[in-house]
Design a protein around this motif. Structure first.
Motif, PDB file in Angstrom:
ATOM      1  N   LYS A 171       0.864  -0.808  -0.150  1.00  0.00           N
ATOM      2  CA  LYS A 171      -0.022  -0.156  -0.166  1.00  0.00           C
ATOM      3  C   LYS A 171       1.095   1.355  -0.187  1.00  0.00           C
ATOM      4  CE  LYS A 171      -3.687  -2.250   2.113  1.00  0.00           C
ATOM      5  NZ  LYS A 171      -4.693  -2.030   3.627  1.00  0.00           N
ATOM      6  N   ARG A 172       1.862   0.999   0.338  1.00  0.00           N
ATOM      7  CA  ARG A 172       2.591   2.573   0.456  1.00  0.00           C
ATOM      8  C   ARG A 172       4.359   2.067   0.121  1.00  0.00           C
ATOM      9  NH1 ARG A 172      -0.821   2.325   4.353  1.00  0.00           N
ATOM     10  NH2 ARG A 172      -1.411   3.358   5.812  1.00  0.00           N
ATOM     11  N   LYS A 173       4.449   2.557  -1.158  1.00  0.00           N
ATOM     12  CA  LYS A 173       5.234   2.535  -2.209  1.00  0.00           C
ATOM     13  C   LYS A 173       6.241   3.195  -1.815  1.00  0.00           C
ATOM     14  CE  LYS A 173       2.734  -0.214  -4.719  1.00  0.00           C
ATOM     15  NZ  LYS A 173       2.832  -1.668  -4.695  1.00  0.00           N
TER      16      LYS A 173
END
Length: 178
Positions: free
Chosen positions: A3-5
Motif C-alpha cells: 500500500k505504501r510504495k
C-alpha cells in the motif's frame, strides 16, 4: 508495504552482519580453527601457573593475538620451564601443545580466518558504533568488504543482496557529502 510504495524498510545492519559472520563461522575449516583457538585460550586461562608463564612470554590472548603471538606461544610450549612443569604431562596440555607446535594447518587457518572476517568486523564496528550515523557509509563499506573477501566466500552476497542491499542505502551513499 504494497500500500505504501514510498515507505522503505531495511533490517538492522548490525544484525545482518552478525548473521553473515555466523554463516562464515559455520564453515568447517573456520569452525575448527576457532574451536582450536578456544581450546588454547581455555587451557591457558584455566591454569594460573600456565597463564603466568604465558604472560612472561606475551600479553593478551584472542584470535588475532594468537596469530600475533605465535612465536611467543611456540616458545612457551618449547621451553624447558614448560617441559619440566606438572602441566606438560596432562592430556589436554598435550593436545594444546600439539596444536601450537606441530599443527601447521592451524596457523594457516588462523591467518585465513582473520583475512576473511576482518573486513566484515570493520563494517560491523561502523554500523554498530555511536560516533556517526552509518547510513551513508554502509553501502561503500560493505562493497569494499565484499571485494576483499569475494575470493573466499560466495554466500556473503546472498545475505547482502536479499536483506541489506536496498535503494535507501544506495541513495544515502550517493547523497553522502563526505
Amino acid at each position: 508495504m504494497d500500500k505504501r510504495k514510498q515507505l522503505f524498510w531495511s533490517p538492522c545492519a548490525a544484525h545482518c552482519l552478525d548473521l553473515i559472520l555466523e554463516d562464515i563461522g559455520n564453515i568447517t575449516v573456520l569452525h575448527n580453527t576457532i574451536g582450536n583457538a578456544k581450546r588454547i585460550t581455555t587451557f591457558i586461562y584455566r591454569h594460573t601457573w600456565v597463564l603466568n608463564l604465558y604472560r612472561s612470554c606475551s600479553n593478551g590472548i584472542e584470535l588475532k593475538s594468537i596469530m600475533d603471538q605465535k612465536i611467543a606461544l611456540q616458545s612457551m610450549f618449547a621451553s624447558e620451564k614448560w617441559a619440566t612443569s606438572p602441566y606438560a604431562s596432562r592430556v589436554e596440555a598435550k593436545i594444546v601443545e600439539d596444536i601450537v607446535l606441530v599443527d601447521s594447518r592451524f596457523w594457516k587457518s588462523v591467518k585465513y580466518c582473520l583475512n576473511c572476517v576482518s573486513p566484515l568486523v570493520k563494517v560491523l564496528r561502523l554500523v554498530d558504533g555511536d560516533s556517526k550515523p552509518a547510513m551513508g557509509y554502509i553501502y561503500e563499506a560493505m562493497d569494499r568488504a565484499k571485494e576483499q573477501i569475494a575470493k573466499n566466500f560466495n554466500h556473503v552476497d546472498k545475505r547482502w543482496d536479499y536483506q541489506l542491499h536496498r535503494p535507501l542505502h544506495a541513495a544515502a551513499y550517493f547523497l553522502n557529502p563526505k
